[in-house]
Design an enzyme around this catalytic site. Sequence first.
Site, PDB file in Angstrom:
ATOM      1  N   ASN A 211       0.867  -1.189   0.000  1.00 29.88           N
ATOM      2  CA  ASN A 211       0.000   0.000   0.000  1.00 29.88           C
ATOM      3  C   ASN A 211       0.894   1.226   0.000  1.00 29.88           C
ATOM      4  O   ASN A 211       2.100   1.123   0.225  1.00 29.88           O
ATOM      5  CB  ASN A 211      -0.945  -0.047   1.215  1.00 29.88           C
ATOM      6  CG  ASN A 211      -0.162  -0.040   2.508  1.00 29.88           C
ATOM      7  OD1 ASN A 211       0.464   0.943   2.861  1.00 29.88           O
ATOM      8  ND2 ASN A 211      -0.169  -1.169   3.210  1.00 29.88           N
ATOM      9  N   ASP A 280      -3.466  -7.172   5.413  1.00 29.00           N
ATOM     10  CA  ASP A 280      -4.324  -8.138   6.108  1.00 29.00           C
ATOM     11  C   ASP A 280      -4.111  -9.551   5.587  1.00 29.00           C
ATOM     12  O   ASP A 280      -4.392 -10.524   6.276  1.00 29.00           O
ATOM     13  CB  ASP A 280      -5.795  -7.739   5.930  1.00 29.00           C
ATOM     14  CG  ASP A 280      -6.103  -6.450   6.684  1.00 29.00           C
ATOM     15  OD1 ASP A 280      -5.471  -6.225   7.729  1.00 29.00           O
ATOM     16  OD2 ASP A 280      -6.959  -5.665   6.218  1.00 29.00           O
ATOM     17  N   LYS A 290      10.318 -15.768 -11.023  1.00 25.97           N
ATOM     18  CA  LYS A 290       9.458 -14.752 -11.614  1.00 25.97           C
ATOM     19  C   LYS A 290       8.325 -15.426 -12.397  1.00 25.97           C
ATOM     20  O   LYS A 290       8.592 -16.305 -13.247  1.00 25.97           O
ATOM     21  CB  LYS A 290      10.300 -13.860 -12.534  1.00 25.97           C
ATOM     22  CG  LYS A 290       9.565 -12.660 -13.028  1.00 25.97           C
ATOM     23  CD  LYS A 290      10.440 -11.804 -13.926  1.00 25.97           C
ATOM     24  CE  LYS A 290       9.594 -10.730 -14.567  1.00 25.97           C
ATOM     25  NZ  LYS A 290      10.186 -10.178 -15.755  1.00 25.97           N
ATOM     26  N   PHE A 324      -4.247   2.918  14.645  1.00 21.59           N
ATOM     27  CA  PHE A 324      -4.550   3.886  13.594  1.00 21.59           C
ATOM     28  C   PHE A 324      -5.607   3.253  12.706  1.00 21.59           C
ATOM     29  O   PHE A 324      -5.634   2.039  12.537  1.00 21.59           O
ATOM     30  CB  PHE A 324      -3.298   4.216  12.761  1.00 21.59           C
ATOM     31  CG  PHE A 324      -2.472   5.327  13.346  1.00 21.59           C
ATOM     32  CD1 PHE A 324      -1.795   5.144  14.541  1.00 21.59           C
ATOM     33  CD2 PHE A 324      -2.377   6.545  12.702  1.00 21.59           C
ATOM     34  CE1 PHE A 324      -1.038   6.170  15.094  1.00 21.59           C
ATOM     35  CE2 PHE A 324      -1.619   7.585  13.243  1.00 21.59           C
ATOM     36  CZ  PHE A 324      -0.949   7.392  14.438  1.00 21.59           C
ATOM     37  N   LYS A 342     -10.275  -4.538  19.277  1.00 20.75           N
ATOM     38  CA  LYS A 342      -8.832  -4.737  19.522  1.00 20.75           C
ATOM     39  C   LYS A 342      -8.426  -4.316  20.939  1.00 20.75           C
ATOM     40  O   LYS A 342      -7.247  -4.299  21.256  1.00 20.75           O
ATOM     41  CB  LYS A 342      -8.011  -3.988  18.471  1.00 20.75           C
ATOM     42  CG  LYS A 342      -8.379  -4.371  17.024  1.00 20.75           C
ATOM     43  CD  LYS A 342      -7.397  -3.845  16.006  1.00 20.75           C
ATOM     44  CE  LYS A 342      -7.945  -4.025  14.598  1.00 20.75           C
ATOM     45  NZ  LYS A 342      -6.893  -4.149  13.585  1.00 20.75           N
TER      46      LYS A 342
HETATM   47  N1  CTP Z   1      -3.226  -3.890  12.287  1.00 17.52           N
HETATM   48  C1  CTP Z   1      -2.375  -4.849  12.766  1.00 17.52           C
HETATM   49  N2  CTP Z   1      -2.298  -6.065  12.119  1.00 17.52           N
HETATM   50  C2  CTP Z   1      -3.012  -6.329  11.028  1.00 17.52           C
HETATM   51  C3  CTP Z   1      -3.890  -5.333  10.517  1.00 17.52           C
HETATM   52  C4  CTP Z   1      -3.973  -4.115  11.176  1.00 17.52           C
HETATM   53  O1  CTP Z   1      -1.708  -4.634  13.775  1.00 17.52           O
HETATM   54  N3  CTP Z   1      -2.899  -7.502  10.445  1.00 17.52           N
HETATM   55  C5  CTP Z   1      -3.325  -2.616  13.010  1.00 17.52           C
HETATM   56  C6  CTP Z   1      -2.830  -1.410  12.233  1.00 17.52           C
HETATM   57  O2  CTP Z   1      -1.444  -1.166  12.482  1.00 17.52           O
HETATM   58  C7  CTP Z   1      -3.693  -0.286  12.761  1.00 17.52           C
HETATM   59  C8  CTP Z   1      -4.991  -0.972  13.144  1.00 17.52           C
HETATM   60  O3  CTP Z   1      -4.681  -2.356  13.255  1.00 17.52           O
HETATM   61  O4  CTP Z   1      -3.177   0.287  13.924  1.00 17.52           O
HETATM   62  C9  CTP Z   1      -6.114  -0.771  12.158  1.00 17.52           C
HETATM   63  O5  CTP Z   1      -5.683  -1.156  10.875  1.00 17.52           O
HETATM   64  P1  CTP Z   1      -6.653  -1.045   9.611  1.00 17.52           P
HETATM   65  O6  CTP Z   1      -5.925  -1.578   8.418  1.00 17.52           O
HETATM   66  O7  CTP Z   1      -7.261   0.306   9.557  1.00 17.52           O
HETATM   67  O8  CTP Z   1      -7.831  -2.011  10.014  1.00 17.52           O
HETATM   68  P2  CTP Z   1      -8.037  -3.532   9.973  1.00 17.52           P
HETATM   69  O9  CTP Z   1      -8.098  -4.039  11.363  1.00 17.52           O
HETATM   70  O10 CTP Z   1      -7.041  -4.211   9.086  1.00 17.52           O
HETATM   71  O11 CTP Z   1      -9.504  -3.634   9.375  1.00 17.52           O
HETATM   72  P3  CTP Z   1     -10.047  -3.331   7.886  1.00 17.52           P
HETATM   73  O12 CTP Z   1      -8.851  -3.557   6.959  1.00 17.52           O
HETATM   74  O13 CTP Z   1     -11.114  -4.342   7.723  1.00 17.52           O
HETATM   75  O14 CTP Z   1     -10.538  -1.918   7.895  1.00 17.52           O
END
Ligand code: CTP
Length: 400
Positions: A211, A280, A290, A324, A342
Amino acid sequence: MKEWLEGKTIVLCVCGGIAAYKSVEVLRLLQKQGATVRVIMTQGVQEFVGPLTFQALSGQPVFTSLFEKNDSSTMRHIDWAREADAVIVAPATANIIGKLANGIADDAMSTFMMAVRSPVLLCPSMNTHMYENRAVQRNIDILEADGCYIVEPGTGELACGDRGAGRFPDPWIIVDRLLAFLTPKDFTGKKILVTAGPTQEPIDPVRFISNPSSGKMGFSVARMAEYRGADVTLISGPVSLPDPLNVACLRTRTTLEMEKAVFDHVKDVDVVIKSAAVSDYRVEKPSAHKIKKDKDNMILTLVKNTDILKELGKIKKKQILVGFAAETEDLVKNAEKKIREKNLDMIVANIVGQKTSGFGIDTNIVRFLYQDGTNEELPSMLKEEVAMMLLDRIKHLMAR
Ligand code: CTP
């Protein structure tokens, strides 16, 4: 947006030799932070850089002698000392270090220094054998004990051809250390773990899922926490930012690596701030070679990564846990859900994809949401300002 040194007067004392031209950049960076800069030069350094350079750039007369003709101020050394919010001596030679450590005032700069009561930052810069000389080291120790902040010189090839410690530090390091020195240390003794940046999930050796997170927000939090005296560990994904000074930095790539690094370092930590934009999902079986484009369609099987923050929430006791949430819609609803699921103390939520907020830029528009259901919306601010405000709120949470 407020600049760091707005309304502040910084006196830049320039002595030394060939490295003195680099002080011009220090002056410029101080001005960029809003400071009024006044320059004092020794007689010797004027053989290398003319006062006119500093005068033109600072917009102020340059102070070079106690007995200047046409000088309307006969007490300039006292006036400037009284009006200085901080003093930087860069480069600081063995000579000025020796004079300051031993209370000698025999020219404009050393006489001015004798009257200074504001914070002093010294940047020793000289030949490596001179720097290692026992008398110089002894004098540096005296000045440090007297309350001066010593910026370690850089190491490498020196102008004289020798190699070793003694190089003039990068100008940004000098300004960064000044800002840290001037910041009240209200997080001394606190351990803070910060994550930042994106993660990368490999598809094959040359491709990955990621990302656009630049890491700027998390790096700002780590820097500001260090400014405030915290013992900071920063675990980051792949970003192009330099390590913040005086912060233990670990660079990771995948979510699995970040997860391991977090759990290896979370013990005894008072605050965890998870600003990383974590993937995620990861590719179940990344290709060892490759992938060739010989098929018209391709299906990648993804498996879920551990939610690092959620796992931290399950084991937390007294720790303050900050998440965040970058959202494109239903900001408050989504962020509140994440606080609950969380087990967070607070979350920093922002809408991504706007011109003044989100990935890769210096400003952010965020909303702080708390476990008790309250929240506060903040205007567009520099990420460093958001970081400072976040630390203020965390301090409040810790005091409860
Ligand atoms: N986070 C984490 N581990 C993951 C995904 C997210 O520790 N596998 C943490 C991020 O660092 C952030 C928070 O969870 O502090 C929220 O991350 P975000 O990507 O906004 O949310 P998700 O929990 O992944 O939910 P979604 O993608 O469904 O919005």
